[in-house]
Structures are given as C-alpha cells and as structure tokens.
Write a protein that holds these residues in place. Structure first.
Motif, PDB file in Angstrom:
ATOM      1  N   GLN A   1      -4.123  17.916  -4.310  1.00 26.67           N
ATOM      2  CA  GLN A   1      -5.248  18.782  -4.008  1.00 26.67           C
ATOM      3  C   GLN A   1      -6.180  18.666  -5.324  1.00 26.67           C
ATOM      4  O   GLN A   1      -5.830  18.896  -6.339  1.00 26.67           O
ATOM      5  N   THR A   2      -7.461  18.535  -5.109  1.00 24.98           N
ATOM      6  CA  THR A   2      -8.301  17.823  -6.064  1.00 24.98           C
ATOM      7  C   THR A   2      -9.131  19.165  -6.398  1.00 24.98           C
ATOM      8  O   THR A   2      -9.997  19.201  -7.586  1.00 24.98           O
ATOM      9  N   HIS A   3      -9.341  20.078  -5.643  1.00 24.25           N
ATOM     10  CA  HIS A   3     -10.270  21.228  -5.864  1.00 24.25           C
ATOM     11  C   HIS A   3      -9.627  22.589  -5.670  1.00 24.25           C
ATOM     12  O   HIS A   3     -10.368  23.551  -5.050  1.00 24.25           O
ATOM     13  N   SER A   4      -8.368  22.733  -5.911  1.00 20.22           N
ATOM     14  CA  SER A   4      -7.677  24.058  -5.446  1.00 20.22           C
ATOM     15  C   SER A   4      -8.051  25.011  -6.403  1.00 20.22           C
ATOM     16  O   SER A   4      -8.574  24.672  -7.592  1.00 20.22           O
ATOM     17  N   GLU A   5      -7.563  26.280  -6.231  1.00 15.35           N
ATOM     18  CA  GLU A   5      -7.979  27.592  -7.116  1.00 15.35           C
ATOM     19  C   GLU A   5      -7.486  27.350  -8.416  1.00 15.35           C
ATOM     20  O   GLU A   5      -8.207  27.183  -9.545  1.00 15.35           O
TER      21      GLU A   5
ATOM     22  N   GLU B   1       0.860  -1.175  -0.095  1.00 11.42           N
ATOM     23  CA  GLU B   1       0.108  -0.067   0.044  1.00 11.42           C
ATOM     24  C   GLU B   1       0.740   1.306  -0.078  1.00 11.42           C
ATOM     25  O   GLU B   1       2.114   1.141   0.478  1.00 11.42           O
ATOM     26  N   VAL B   2       0.297   2.393  -0.483  1.00 10.40           N
ATOM     27  CA  VAL B   2       1.024   3.625  -0.499  1.00 10.40           C
ATOM     28  C   VAL B   2       0.165   4.729   0.117  1.00 10.40           C
ATOM     29  O   VAL B   2      -0.979   4.566   0.044  1.00 10.40           O
ATOM     30  N   GLY B   3       0.811   5.504   1.084  1.00 12.68           N
ATOM     31  CA  GLY B   3      -0.009   6.468   1.640  1.00 12.68           C
ATOM     32  C   GLY B   3       0.664   7.809   1.119  1.00 12.68           C
ATOM     33  O   GLY B   3       1.481   7.838   0.903  1.00 12.68           O
ATOM     34  N   LEU B   4      -0.919   8.478   1.096  1.00 12.07           N
ATOM     35  CA  LEU B   4      -0.629   9.841   0.466  1.00 12.07           C
ATOM     36  C   LEU B   4      -1.419  10.948   1.099  1.00 12.07           C
ATOM     37  O   LEU B   4      -2.783  10.220   1.780  1.00 12.07           O
ATOM     38  N   LEU B   5      -1.539  11.908   0.670  1.00 12.75           N
ATOM     39  CA  LEU B   5      -2.355  13.090   1.371  1.00 12.75           C
ATOM     40  C   LEU B   5      -3.240  13.498   0.070  1.00 12.75           C
ATOM     41  O   LEU B   5      -2.730  13.840  -0.961  1.00 12.75           O
ATOM     42  N   ILE B   6      -4.726  13.197   0.314  1.00  5.13           N
ATOM     43  CA  ILE B   6      -5.607  13.992  -0.659  1.00  5.13           C
ATOM     44  C   ILE B   6      -6.274  15.092  -0.073  1.00  5.13           C
ATOM     45  O   ILE B   6      -7.243  14.770   0.757  1.00  5.13           O
TER      46      ILE B   6
ATOM     47  N   PRO C   1       5.862  26.333  -3.114  1.00  2.72           N
ATOM     48  CA  PRO C   1       5.170  26.805  -4.295  1.00  2.72           C
ATOM     49  C   PRO C   1       5.695  25.831  -5.498  1.00  2.72           C
ATOM     50  O   PRO C   1       5.223  26.251  -6.847  1.00  2.72           O
ATOM     51  N   ARG C   2       6.231  24.864  -5.454  1.00  7.62           N
ATOM     52  CA  ARG C   2       6.648  23.932  -6.549  1.00  7.62           C
ATOM     53  C   ARG C   2       5.261  22.987  -6.962  1.00  7.62           C
ATOM     54  O   ARG C   2       5.726  21.767  -6.856  1.00  7.62           O
ATOM     55  N   THR C   3       4.197  23.275  -7.180  1.00  9.65           N
ATOM     56  CA  THR C   3       3.334  22.519  -7.421  1.00  9.65           C
ATOM     57  C   THR C   3       2.868  22.510  -8.961  1.00  9.65           C
ATOM     58  O   THR C   3       3.419  23.477  -9.647  1.00  9.65           O
ATOM     59  N   ARG C   4       2.311  21.507  -9.287  1.00 11.14           N
ATOM     60  CA  ARG C   4       1.703  21.456 -10.632  1.00 11.14           C
ATOM     61  C   ARG C   4       0.545  20.424 -10.844  1.00 11.14           C
ATOM     62  O   ARG C   4       0.358  19.725 -10.022  1.00 11.14           O
ATOM     63  N   LEU C   5       0.285  20.793 -12.133  1.00  8.78           N
ATOM     64  CA  LEU C   5      -1.156  20.061 -12.398  1.00  8.78           C
ATOM     65  C   LEU C   5      -0.717  18.593 -13.030  1.00  8.78           C
ATOM     66  O   LEU C   5       0.083  18.510 -14.096  1.00  8.78           O
ATOM     67  N   VAL C   6      -1.197  17.601 -12.707  1.00  7.36           N
ATOM     68  CA  VAL C   6      -1.256  16.415 -13.491  1.00  7.36           C
ATOM     69  C   VAL C   6      -2.588  15.621 -13.661  1.00  7.36           C
ATOM     70  O   VAL C   6      -3.688  15.948 -12.934  1.00  7.36           O
ATOM     71  N   ASN C   7      -2.794  14.955 -14.634  1.00  5.44           N
ATOM     72  CA  ASN C   7      -4.078  14.172 -14.944  1.00  5.44           C
ATOM     73  C   ASN C   7      -4.114  12.887 -13.895  1.00  5.44           C
ATOM     74  O   ASN C   7      -3.458  12.377 -14.021  1.00  5.44           O
ATOM     75  N   SER C   8      -5.238  13.226 -13.192  1.00  6.53           N
ATOM     76  CA  SER C   8      -5.268  12.053 -12.341  1.00  6.53           C
ATOM     77  C   SER C   8      -5.608  10.674 -12.735  1.00  6.53           C
ATOM     78  O   SER C   8      -5.452   9.807 -11.979  1.00  6.53           O
ATOM     79  N   CYS C   9      -6.145  10.492 -13.949  1.00  7.13           N
ATOM     80  CA  CYS C   9      -6.786   9.248 -14.482  1.00  7.13           C
ATOM     81  C   CYS C   9      -5.425   8.455 -14.881  1.00  7.13           C
ATOM     82  O   CYS C   9      -5.502   7.206 -14.923  1.00  7.13           O
ATOM     83  N   THR C  10      -4.266   9.139 -14.956  1.00  9.14           N
ATOM     84  CA  THR C  10      -2.851   8.345 -15.203  1.00  9.14           C
ATOM     85  C   THR C  10      -1.833   8.596 -14.192  1.00  9.14           C
ATOM     86  O   THR C  10      -0.998   7.527 -14.191  1.00  9.14           O
ATOM     87  N   TYR C  11      -1.969   9.205 -13.454  1.00 14.63           N
ATOM     88  CA  TYR C  11      -0.869   9.735 -12.671  1.00 14.63           C
ATOM     89  C   TYR C  11      -0.839   8.591 -11.328  1.00 14.63           C
ATOM     90  O   TYR C  11      -1.880   8.423 -10.670  1.00 14.63           O
ATOM     91  N   PRO C  12       0.288   7.661 -11.097  1.00 14.75           N
ATOM     92  CA  PRO C  12       0.079   6.816 -10.157  1.00 14.75           C
ATOM     93  C   PRO C  12       0.265   7.450  -8.849  1.00 14.75           C
ATOM     94  O   PRO C  12       0.929   8.494  -8.496  1.00 14.75           O
ATOM     95  N   VAL C  13      -0.224   6.690  -8.003  1.00 15.47           N
ATOM     96  CA  VAL C  13      -0.013   7.234  -6.415  1.00 15.47           C
ATOM     97  C   VAL C  13       1.332   7.078  -5.957  1.00 15.47           C
ATOM     98  O   VAL C  13       2.326   6.071  -6.314  1.00 15.47           O
TER      99      VAL C  13
ATOM    100  N   LEU D   1      -9.750  17.132 -17.846  1.00 13.36           N
ATOM    101  CA  LEU D   1     -10.762  17.566 -16.926  1.00 13.36           C
ATOM    102  C   LEU D   1     -10.497  17.147 -15.413  1.00 13.36           C
ATOM    103  O   LEU D   1     -10.828  17.588 -14.589  1.00 13.36           O
ATOM    104  N   CYS D   2      -9.662  16.023 -15.506  1.00 10.92           N
ATOM    105  CA  CYS D   2      -9.431  15.576 -14.182  1.00 10.92           C
ATOM    106  C   CYS D   2      -8.109  16.175 -13.587  1.00 10.92           C
ATOM    107  O   CYS D   2      -7.536  15.398 -12.806  1.00 10.92           O
ATOM    108  N   VAL D   3      -7.420  17.028 -14.211  1.00 10.27           N
ATOM    109  CA  VAL D   3      -6.466  17.284 -13.464  1.00 10.27           C
ATOM    110  C   VAL D   3      -6.525  17.670 -12.077  1.00 10.27           C
ATOM    111  O   VAL D   3      -7.579  18.097 -11.756  1.00 10.27           O
ATOM    112  N   VAL D   4      -5.314  17.233 -11.466  1.00  9.25           N
ATOM    113  CA  VAL D   4      -5.434  17.872  -9.743  1.00  9.25           C
ATOM    114  C   VAL D   4      -3.991  18.303  -9.594  1.00  9.25           C
ATOM    115  O   VAL D   4      -3.063  18.331 -10.496  1.00  9.25           O
ATOM    116  N   GLU D   5      -3.884  18.956  -8.501  1.00 14.80           N
ATOM    117  CA  GLU D   5      -2.490  19.756  -8.283  1.00 14.80           C
ATOM    118  C   GLU D   5      -1.617  18.610  -7.379  1.00 14.80           C
ATOM    119  O   GLU D   5      -2.199  18.431  -6.150  1.00 14.80           O
ATOM    120  N   ILE D   6      -0.324  18.666  -7.573  1.00 16.90           N
ATOM    121  CA  ILE D   6       0.372  17.750  -6.654  1.00 16.90           C
ATOM    122  C   ILE D   6       1.568  18.648  -6.383  1.00 16.90           C
ATOM    123  O   ILE D   6       2.101  19.597  -7.006  1.00 16.90           O
TER     124      ILE D   6
END
Lengths: 151, 220, 617
Positions: free
Chosen positions: B77-81, B3-8, B58-70, B49-54
């Motif tokens: 962040q799934t709903h950041s500005e 298992e992989v632990g992460l913060l959503i 300040p070094r964040t970026r958007l990736v598409n959640s449907c392909t990016y592995p945990v 459409l499914c992009v999330v911020e990871i």
C-alpha cells in the motif's frame, strides 16, 4: 610528526580497510587523541579516503581530535547512576575541575567525560579515573578522589 | 529475465526480479514522494519519505520502498493512512529542521502542511542530511572529498577537519545534486569557489565536430 | 599447557587435571565481578594472599579471583569452599579474621554473613540466602567457581565437552536441529529463534561465512554480558565453535565494547589459550574443522549493538545500520552470510548440546524457553545478577530474590529492556517475564536490564533521560529517529522545566508512532517505548508537570524550591562551600539562608547536608 611512533602501530596491521578502527584505537590509546597528520598517513596507508577516516574519528565517542589530559575521568550516566544522582556527581566533578564534560583542564591533567554505562550499576553512582572504578560516589568524596591524581 | 508478481494498491503487476518497490510503483505510474533517492546512486533509505506499507492486515509494517526488493505475492500500500501519517510527520520534522528549504516546503505543502508544530533550532539551516552529495562525490565523481561527520546532535556534511580538501576537484556535482541548494558554490571572474577552495575555470576548447566524432567513436 | 592433538587426548587431559584436584581442598573464591571490583576485590584478594603467606597456608589453600557471585549489593563477596560459607561486605581489614577464625579455627565470622533486612535472620551458606533460592543458574553457573583466566578450571567443570559430540558425532544439520528444538531465542533483544537464524544462514550458498558474538552490551543498567565475558569467557568461545560448525563458518568475531577493558583482556586471553591448546585453529582435535576467533573492540557507540551497524563497525566503517533485507544471514560481514548472537545466547549453546534440547525446553514458558539473566538494579535491596527460568514473575524477582524496596518505600515501576524498553507499573507485578508478555505491556526483554524505581523517581524525568541518551547515541542516518528524538527531547525538556503545554502530549504521541513505524533500525523503532509506556501508565505525572508545574517525585529541579530549615541547620557551611553560585549566606555560626533569586536549583546543598536541613518542595 613522530614517524617512528606511528610506524610502530601501523606495522602491527596488514593494512586492510577493516584495520582502520583498531589502528585509530591504538593511536588514541598512545597519543590520547588523533592528530591530524597521523590520520592523513593512516588514510594513505590503508588506501581509504581521508573522509572515511574523518567520519569514523568523529562518529565514535572514544576518539578525540583534540589532545586529552593525562587522566581520563569518566562519570557514568547509566540509568541507575542517573537515578542515584549521577548528574549531580557530574556537576560537582565539573565544578571542581572547572571544565564542562568533553573538555580538558588547562594544565592537561584531567579530561572529563560522561559514559552511557560502565556496567557497575549495583554500585551506582560510579565514576572511573583511568582504569580505576570509584563506587557509590558521593559529592563529598569528589575532592578526595581528585586529590589522588593531582600532581 | 525472471519476473515477480505483486500487488500494489490492489493492482497486480509483474516486474523484473531485483526491482525495488519504488521502481515497481513507478512502473505502475504511482507517485511516491522521495528525497534522498536518486536513480543513479545506491539507495540508503535515509529520509524515510518513500515508506510504504507491506504485508497482510493486521501484521503490516512500513518499509522504505527505495531499498526493499519486490517479493512474489507481496501486498503493498503506497498511500494508506499509516503511510500518510508517517510521511506527514517526517515532513513536519524536516520542516522544523530546515524551515526555509524550498523543496521541503513544497513537499510538505503537498501533504497539506504549511507550518511545523515542532521547534526550529536553526531557522537558517537548509541541509536535511539526505546524503545525495556525499554519495555523488563518492560513487559518481569517485573522489570522496566530502562525507558525513559526527552523529545525531552534530551530524553534518563536511570536508575532513572542516578544511579545504585536496581531494575535491571542484566539479560542483555535490552542489548540483543537492535538493535544498545548501552547498555554497560561487562562480565569478573565471573562478569557481566551493568547499573553501578556488578553481580556475578554463574554457573548453574541444570543437563541436570533435565532440560528435568522439561520441560516435565511443558508440562504435 | 600442552597442545591437544585429538579428542581422546582432551578427555585424557581433563581426567589428569581432575585427578590432581581435591574437591575437599579449602578454596577462597573472591568475587571480582562488575559489582565487587569497584568495591575493592583486588585489595581483598591481595590481603588473603598476604595472610596465607603469613600463616603458611600456601599450597594448602587455593585462592581464586572469580567472576560475579551475583549479589552485588553486598560486595565484596567471598565464598569459601567446600563449606559454601558466603561472606559479604568483606574489606581487606576483615581478611585476617576470616583466615584466623574460619580457615584455621573452623568457625564462622558471624558479622560477615547474610542478614535478612526485615527479620534480621542470618544465613551462613550460599544456598540459604533468599537471593539465590529460586534462581536457576545455567549461564551464571560456573561464575563463582572458576578462575576465568584458567583454561584448566574451565575444563575441570566439563568445558569443551561439546566438541567431542558436535565435531565427531553430529552433522551440522543435527546441531541446528538441536538448537531449534531447544527453543532458544536470542538473548540480545528481539528474541528471534536462534536455531532458525542458524538454519537460514546455513541454507545460503557460500564458502565463506561468519559467526559474530555481540558483546556490545550498551543498555545502561545492564551488565550480565559483561559478567559472562569477564567471568566465563571460554563458554562463549565454545558456543561459537559449535555455531561455526553448524552454519559452516571458519571465522568468528567477538565484538566487545571498549568500556569493558577487563572483558577485552579476558576474552583476548581466552582465545589465545584456546588457540594454543588446539581448540581453535586448523583441524580442531583432528576433526577436519577449522575455526578461529578475532576480537574486535567497539569505540563507544550504542547503535553498534544493532546487527548491521555492528557489522559496519567491524568492517572499519561508521556504525550506521543498513536497511534490511538483505539480512545478515544472507549478506552480512564483508558481504558474506553471517550469524550474530549475543553473549548470553552463545553461552547457552554448550549446555543445550550437553544436556539435550528437551532438557532446556522443559525450562521456561511455552514460547520462551530456558532461563534469562537479569541485572537487577536501582531501588531494590539485593542488587545484582539473577538467573531465573523464563516465566518467573516480576514480583518474585523484585521482592523475593531482590528483597524488595529499600527504606520501606513504595515500588513504582520497573524498567526493562534498556532505552528501547518501557516502564512497567505496579499492576503488572505478577506478569510472568518472557518475551511476549513484556511486549504486551509495551516493554521488551532487551538484553535483560531490570531497573527498579520507587516513589523517588519521576517518570517524566526517566523518559527524558532515555530520550536524551538515545539522542546522543542515534547515528543520525534516518529522519524519524534523528529529528524525532531531537523534538521529543525539546518537548520533554520543556515539560520538566515547567514550560510544558497541553498539546505536548499529543505531539509526542504522534512523533512516537512515526518513529516506531518508519525508523530504519531497531534503535529508532523502539526509541519511543520509554515515552509511550510512561505516557500510558503515568500520565498523571505528565499532567502535574504541565498543568500544576509540579514534580510530584521532587526530581525535576527547575520545578523545585530549596530552603534551609533554621532549626536543623548547624552552620557547618558545607552547603555554602558546595554552592556553585554563592546563593547561600548567613551570619557566622547561625543558620544559613538560600537566596532564591541566585539559586540555580542544582541540589548540591541538599546532597552535602549531613543534617537534613536543606528542604525541597
């Protein structure tokens, strides 16, 4: 369909799916376009769906599904050529030949195309007829260059 | 399974390794809008459409959640500005492309967009090039009768040479999976017409008992 | 050519050919680089051949067609060694005089040497020409010296020397260490550390790995990779052998665009030579290391310069980028770990190994080591290829090496990094050019295109140009890039044709932000740069187009009016013949007149007028 001609291309390859693009390049070079029947044979031979062949044939700019003329005329629209009047050069060539870029003259002598950059930016604007470059082109040189290739 | 632990959205959770961020978010009950995603198909990350911020500010970026592995410890962040702004523009762009597509209208409305500020070149366009039909035909049906052709300006879904395709078996899966109902599919007088071909519809004569039997046989 | 059996045999062979060559022998080196070739270098070389025959100089004088000499503005360039006399603007008609005066008479043909555009001072020898002073050629070093079609030539200047060191004295880890310590960063765009990329790939378990040379130089205005592929193909092969050894790959691919037919030919030839000679293939020089290279030709798709799209293209697919991760170093060509570097990166490798990483790291700035080749083109006197240490300022490159702006016009901007780059204004002329400082001002290094613009360039038009280029080239896979470019182009077309609205600027900014953050690949992520930088640095120009419906640089044709100055018109009728819509007429032998209702503002009358009689405002 000229089976022999196609075979002479296909036999140079082992028939892997990754041979698709080189084969299409050879066909394009020899036939000046990609004939539909030939593409169907290629798909069968490489054991790839015809959709894949069609996708590839329409994705890359080098390929054409309609016959091209004897001479390929490419007007460079790279950045430097753009700044130095490449667009006007294109328009002039286009009106001399009476065709829009992407088309072939009715007598099948010339096909006119644009190209992103020919890499001879220091001599802009540049155009190429078949394998020959024409540097520092001006509109008044257009008819002279075209005359060299007219029958 | 490891298992992989992460913060959503600040909540720590553990999910099986190999999960995508989308799957992880779904496990948490977080709703991420999707368009070109289908759980039964390989994801391609087309619609964005499914992009999330990871990452860490300040070094964040958007990736598409449907392909990016945990990844262990990843901050998502799934709903950041930044995410919402990107989704809004993506939807506005899609709405300009296919203004009459019901699904796009609905998705846009959810984000508060009722009209696109961008020019619509073809008011009758419905296809948003999500590629679900192409992938279904290739991966599920296994015939590859349709594909994408051309690139940006003229990109479209089609059969080879825009002609009726020998490979098509008339199953209609492409039309079924299409989220904007753009693939013409007609059934009448015992015939089905799709991609320019006509298929004779034949009544299924397998009896219900036989069906059940065959299912239980498979299960054994 | 003999088959070389061992590394000692290679050294011995090199010694033999060196012994046969006399450094004092007269050489004529005709540039056949990307700049001189279209100006007729083949004809110039042919004329020398003829003259040599006529004067009985064959055997005494060596004639070579070489790669790029750098100063393309003054092509066709001819270099005479050992005197180092550099002739410029040579035509076949000049050749008899060069042969008579210089080769036989030992005197200089003054009219063919470099002359300073301002002071009029001349420079006979290459080293005295300001363009070459301040350069530090590593990658371009051999280009004006060797015949790219001759493996012997490459060997004479020390080619394939790294193989003794790498294959016999260094472990793969040591090679990676050296490249990492050198600080070499990818010369193709993003500037990722090459050594780290290699290490990541080496660490991925797997028997089958690949190295790829990205020769899909698609940035319009960039031709340094073309010059290296055509002028020094073996350097790329040598670099790839080293890289293959380091990461554990036995097969390499060179992906080269088909728009460069000569590069394809030279690379194909070089690979065949290396194979025949025993430098590619099984058990290279009996080291136990197998490595071979295949040439893969692009078919006309800018997006294939992107790593994952390039891989898809070699595999026989359409060039659509794939989401990352997995990165190519983990899962690349045919699903195997793969290292992709561009032409210039590979060509740097042999010298780093030969001279040592510290030597390389001593050049350049803290975070950008070594040198960088730029193609300096556009509104600059000395167009051509320059190679300078990282950290050289834009001013030095454009004004000292480049000789400034022609016609005494004013510098306006320099565009770096191709369509993914940005336009840098005057206030940053003293910016030291490296990866990070270019990024800070909103541009990128990219592959090294440097397009200088003066006051005759309209920055809105430049932005429109790049967006329209990218719109044609976008693969169309992801929404922000495909639809974003479509809408940007719509807006920019409106603005440049007088239909601009105030709100367009905000709209563009919003699209750009989303394209940059949410696009799938580097093409889409950076596609907004030309718009963002011009909006940032040249906003007044956008406003002039939108508010006043004027194009200050007189470029955007729908905003212009063409008239004929009756005083200047000689009634030669050149414009009348050229006008595609018949808008120009007038009485015989008198000044002509343009009917504004018919005129489509194509500007061709202006272009053909020899008497400056067509006025634009």
């Amino acid at each position: 369909m000229d089976v022999e001609r196609l075979e002479s291309i296909l036999t140079q390859y082992e028939g892997y799916p990754q041979d698709l693009i080189p084969i299409l390049q050879d066909i394009q070079d020899q036939y000046h376009y990609l004939p539909k029947d030939e593409l169907k044979v290629v798909a069968q031979r490489l054991n790839v769906p015809l959709t894949k062949v069609y996708s590839v044939a329409t994705f890359y700019k080098m390929f054409s599904l309609i016959p091209k003329g004897r001479h390929q005329l490419r007007v460079c629209l790279g950045t430097t050529c753009h700044l130095k009047g490449g667009q006007r050069l294109l328009e002039s060539v286009s009106s001399h030949l009476g065709i829009e870029p992407g088309y072939t003259t009715a007598d099948m002598q010339f096909s006119l195309e644009t190209v992103g950059c020919l890499g001879s930016c220091a001599q802009a604007p540049v155009m190429m007829v078949d394998d020959k470059y024409y540097a520092r082109m001006t509109i008044d040189k257009v008819s002279k260059v075209l005359k060299l290739y007219k029958e | 399974m490891e298992e992989v632990g992460l913060l959503i959205n600040g909540i720590y959770l553990k999910v099986p390794q190999g999960y995508t961020l989308l799957q992880a978010a779904q496990q948490l009950g977080v709703d991420i809008p999707t368009l070109c995603y289908h759980p039964e198909l390989p994801s391609e990350g087309n619609c964005r459409l499914c992009v999330v911020e990871i990452g860490e500010y300040p070094r964040t970026r958007l990736v598409n959640s449907c392909t990016y592995p945990v990844e262990p410890g990843l901050n998502v962040q799934t709903h950041s500005e930044k995410v919402l702004q990107a989704r809004r523009i993506v939807l506005e762009l899609l709405l300009a492309r296919a203004p009459k597509a019901k699904l796009i209208q609905d998705l846009a409305a959810e984000m508060g967009i009722h009209e696109s500020r961008f020019k619509s070149e073809d008011p009758y366009e419905l296809c948003v090039l999500c590629g679900l039909c192409v992938r279904t035909c290739r991966e599920i049906v296994g015939v590859s009768a349709i594909s994408m052709a051309n690139r940006t300006p003229g990109k479209l879904v089609t059969t080879p040479f825009l002609e009726p395709s020998d490979a098509c078996i008339g199953c209609g899966s492409c039309a079924f999976v299409c989220p904007t109902e753009v693939i013409p599919y007609i059934e009448k007088d015992g015939k089905r017409i799709i991609w320019g071909r006509e298929f004779e519809l034949v009544r299924c004569n397998v009896k219900l008992e036989q069906k059940l039997k065959s299912i239980s046989t498979v299960k054994l | 050519m003999p088959k070389i059996e061992s590394v000692d045999h290679l050294t011995e062979y090199r010694r033999q050919i060196r012994a046969q060559r006399d450094p004092k022998q007269q050489q004529i080196l005709v540039c056949s680089g990307p700049g001189c070739l279209p100006l007729g270098s083949t004809e110039v070389a042919g004329a020398f051949q003829e003259q040599m025959q006529e004067k009985g100089l064959q055997g005494k004088v060596i004639l070579k067609s070489t790669g790029c000499h750098g100063l393309c503005a003054h092509g066709v360039r001819v270099l005479l060694r050992p005197q180092e006399i550099a002739y410029q603007k040579v035509t076949p008609e000049d050749v008899p005089e060069i042969v008579e005066t210089t080769l036989i008479g030992g005197k200089v043909v003054e009219r063919l040497v470099y002359q300073d555009p301002d002071s009029g001072q001349t420079a006979v020898h290459k080293s005295e020409i300001p363009f070459y002073q301040g350069q530090k050629p590593l990658v371009l070093r051999k280009l004006d010296e060797i015949d790219p079609e001759s493996l012997d030539d490459y060997l004479v200047v020390g080619g394939y020397r790294t193989l003794r060191k790498v294959l016999f004295k260094m472990s793969p880890e040591e090679v990676i260490d050296a490249v990492e310590r050198s600080g070499l960063r990818g010369r193709g765009g993003a500037g990722f550390l090459t050594g780290r990329k290699w290490r990541l790939c080496r660490q991925v378990p797997g028997e089958v790995k690949f190295v790829i040379c990205n020769g899909d130089e698609g940035d319009p205005g960039a031709f340094m990779d073309r010059a290296v592929m055509e002028g020094d193909p073996h350097a790329i092969i040598e670099g790839m052998i080293v890289g293959g050894y380091a990461i554990g790959a036995h097969q390499g691919y060179i992906y080269v665009r088909h728009e460069y037919p000569l590069a394809v030919k030279r690379l194909t030839q070089a690979v065949a030579q290396a194979r025949e000679f025993g430098l590619l293939g099984n058990n290279i020089l009996r080291s136990g290391f197998d490595f071979d290279i295949k040439i893969s030709q692009g078919s006309g798709a800018f997006v294939c310069g992107e790593e994952t799209a390039l891989i898809a293209s070699i595999e026989g697919n359409i060039g659509e980028p794939m989401p990352r991760p997995p990165y190519p170093a983990q899962k690349g060509l045919f699903g195997m770990p793969t290292v992709i570097n561009n032409v210039e990166t590979w060509a740097n490798v042999p010298e780093i190994i030969n001279m040592g990483p510290e030597w390389f790291a001593a050049l350049g700035t803290e975070k950008s080591k070594g040198t960088k080749v730029f193609s300096l083109v556009g509104a600059v006197n000395h167009t051509g290829l320059v190679e300078v240490p990282m950290g050289t300022t834009l001013r030095q490159i454009i004004f000292e090496l480049g000789g400034g702006i022609p016609g005494g016009r004013e510098f306006k901007a320099v565009q770096t990094g191709g369509p993914s780059g940005g336009c840098i204004p005057k206030q940053f002329l003293d910016l030291p050019v490296d990866y990070d400082s270019l990024q800070e001002v909103g541009s990128i290094m990219g592959s090294g295109g440097m397009i200088v613009m003066d006051t005759t360039s309209c920055m809105v038009d430049v932005a429109r140009y790049f967006i329209s280029f990218l719109f044609e080239e976008s693969c169309g896979k992801c929404t922000p890039c495909r639809e974003g470019l479509r809408q940007l182009l719509n807006i920019l077309n409106d603005i440049t044709s007088g239909e601009g609205k105030e709100e367009h600027i905000t709209l563009m900014e919003e699209i750009c932000t989303t394209m940059a953050s949410a696009s799938l690949c580097g093409l889409g992520q950076s596609a907004a740069n030309p718009v963002l930088t011009t909006l940032k640095y040249f906003r007044a120009e956008y406003e002039a187009h939108i508010r006043d419906k004027k194009c200050p640089a007189l470029v955007c044709r729908p905003l212009l009016t063409y008239t004929i100055d009756p005083e200047a018109c000689t009634a030669c009728l050149a414009c009348v013949r050229e006008c595609p819509v018949g808008a120009i007429s007038g009485p015989k032998k008198e000044a002509q007149h343009i009917d504004q209702d018919i005129c489509i503002k194509c500007g061709r009358c202006h272009d053909v007028c020899q008497f400056d009689a067509v006025k634009v405002e």
